[in-house]
Write an enzyme that holds these catalytic residues in place. Structure first.
Site, PDB file in Angstrom:
ATOM      1  N   ARG A 243       0.563  -0.828   0.264  1.00  0.00           N
ATOM      2  CA  ARG A 243      -0.084  -0.284   0.446  1.00  0.00           C
ATOM      3  C   ARG A 243       0.574   1.089  -0.004  1.00  0.00           C
ATOM      4  NH1 ARG A 243      -3.406  -2.536  -1.589  1.00  0.00           N
ATOM      5  NH2 ARG A 243      -5.416  -2.454  -0.943  1.00  0.00           N
ATOM      6  N   GLU A 272      -3.232   8.078  -4.201  1.00  0.00           N
ATOM      7  CA  GLU A 272      -3.425   6.855  -5.828  1.00  0.00           C
ATOM      8  C   GLU A 272      -4.962   8.181  -6.770  1.00  0.00           C
ATOM      9  OE1 GLU A 272      -4.174   2.873  -5.786  1.00  0.00           O
ATOM     10  OE2 GLU A 272      -1.886   2.297  -5.152  1.00  0.00           O
ATOM     11  N   HIS A 290      -1.214  -0.209  -9.962  1.00  0.00           N
ATOM     12  CA  HIS A 290      -1.940  -0.652  -8.570  1.00  0.00           C
ATOM     13  C   HIS A 290      -2.407  -3.178  -9.739  1.00  0.00           C
ATOM     14  CE1 HIS A 290      -3.982  -0.579  -4.634  1.00  0.00           C
ATOM     15  NE2 HIS A 290      -3.726  -2.005  -5.053  1.00  0.00           N
TER      16      HIS A 290
HETATM   17  C1  DGY Z   1      -6.303  -5.525  -2.653  1.00  0.00           C
HETATM   18  O1  DGY Z   1      -6.839  -6.541  -2.713  1.00  0.00           O
HETATM   19  O2  DGY Z   1      -6.144  -5.550  -1.871  1.00  0.00           O
HETATM   20  C2  DGY Z   1      -5.451  -4.781  -3.861  1.00  0.00           C
HETATM   21  O3  DGY Z   1      -4.146  -3.739  -3.051  1.00  0.00           O
HETATM   22  C3  DGY Z   1      -6.053  -4.989  -5.151  1.00  0.00           C
HETATM   23  O4  DGY Z   1      -5.267  -5.697  -5.955  1.00  0.00           O
END
Ligand code: DGY
Length: 324
Positions: A243, A272, A290
């Site tokens: 993240r 983002e 992402h």
């Molecule tokens: C999630 O599911 O948390 C991912 O970041 C999506 O790709």
């Protein structure tokens, strides 16, 4: 026969999942495929029995606390659930579920993609060829960093990190070290070719590649700050497929500009889809939008998993992936 539960799905989902959602529920899909506003999310909670949001929907305490809420479950399309105010959901007695397991391999693949691309200058090389700048092979052209045999440091050692360790150790002959507040058994770590370190700082000092695999929580916000980035070796790379806010993006830019680390591979960003402008001009940085779980197989599996959670919930059975 009682009517089917009404489910609001906040973004387009793979066609097979949408068809299943329509079969099981009175499903309403946001066909515009743009993020819903706070007011729209509140309206969804007031008019539907369930919300199926994605990791980019901000399901805040304000959204969840809307007066006249009808929905009792939020089934997130995603394993990470930092987009949902879990404390508020708990206080309001809402059920929240996520979609673990099914995206582990794809996300590990993206971490390895970023690692290989940064080390071997793949993004830069692609731009070079497409820009018609390539004049041909020569012994000193575009030399990168060898990956095989190097030390990979994993911050966090959950499902995805373990899948990265397996690929890196058994596929690329890397030495893998990790730090995690809840380490696995020595036997499990050994099977993955991974060695624990006492602290995150120890991993940062020793690794040639540092890959982040911790969840985004208030505690991990800016875990990689200026001070910790300074512990990394000057020829080390940072990989983030977890993240964005785990890294202080401004501090990372400063480290890259000062050359105190060699490069970075990023699939996630602090704000983002906004990416710090300075990163866009850096050749030693690989930037992906992402894409961690972005294969049709996996996005379908995520959709079906979210629907399974809803199905179980409405059947009065324990959900498979309860967060709260
Ligand atoms: C999630 O599911 O948390 C991912 O970041 C999506 O790709």
């Amino acid at each position: 026969m009682s009517p089917k539960p009404r489910v609001v799905i906040t973004r387009k989902i793979p066609a097979a999942c949408e068809a299943e959602a329509q079969r099981l529920f009175d499903a309403v899909v946001n066909a515009t495929d743009t993020p819903l506003t706070t007011a729209q999310l509140q309206e969804a909670l007031k008019t539907a029995d369930a919300l199926l949001p994605t990791v980019t929907d901000k399901v805040t305490a304000e959204v969840l606390g809307v007066a006249g809420r009808r929905a009792k479950i939020v089934a997130n399309f995603g394993v990470g659930f930092n987009n949902i105010d879990i404390k508020a959901a708990k206080e309001l007695g809402l059920t929240v579920t996520n979609t673990p397991d099914v995206l582990t391999d794809d996300t590990a693949d993206i971490a390895m993609t970023l690692l290989l691309m940064t080390a071997r200058r793949a993004g830069e090389g692609e731009r070079h060829v497409r820009g018609k700048a390539w004049t041909g092979w020569r012994p000193t052209h575009m030399l990168g960093t060898k990956v095989s045999g190097k030390v990979l440091g994993l911050i966090g050692f959950g499902r995805i990190a373990k899948a990265v360790a397996r690929r890196a150790h058994h596929g690329f002959g890397m030495r893998v070290i990790f730090s995690d507040p809840y380490p696995p058994s020595a036997e499990e770590a050994r099977a993955l070719g991974a060695e624990p370190r006492a602290s995150l700082e120890d991993v940062l000092r020793e690794a040639d590649f540092v890959s982040l695999h911790c969840p985004a929580t208030p505690e991990t916000r800016h875990l990689l700050n200026a001070e910790r980035l300074r512990l990394m070796k000057p020829d080390a790379y940072l990989i983030n497929s977890a993240r964005g806010d785990v890294v202080d993006e401004a501090a990372l830019v400063a480290a890259l500009q000062a050359g105190t680390i060699k490069g970075a591979g990023l699939d996630v960003f602090e704000k983002e889809p906004v990416v710090t402008e300075a990163l866009l001009g850096m050749e030693n940085v690989v930037l992906l939008p992402h894409l961690g779980s972005a294969t049709l197989d996996t996005r379908e599996a995520m959709g079906f998993r979210a629907l399974e959670n809803l199905k179980l919930f409405f059947a009065g059975q324990p959900v498979r992936d309860r967060v709260v």
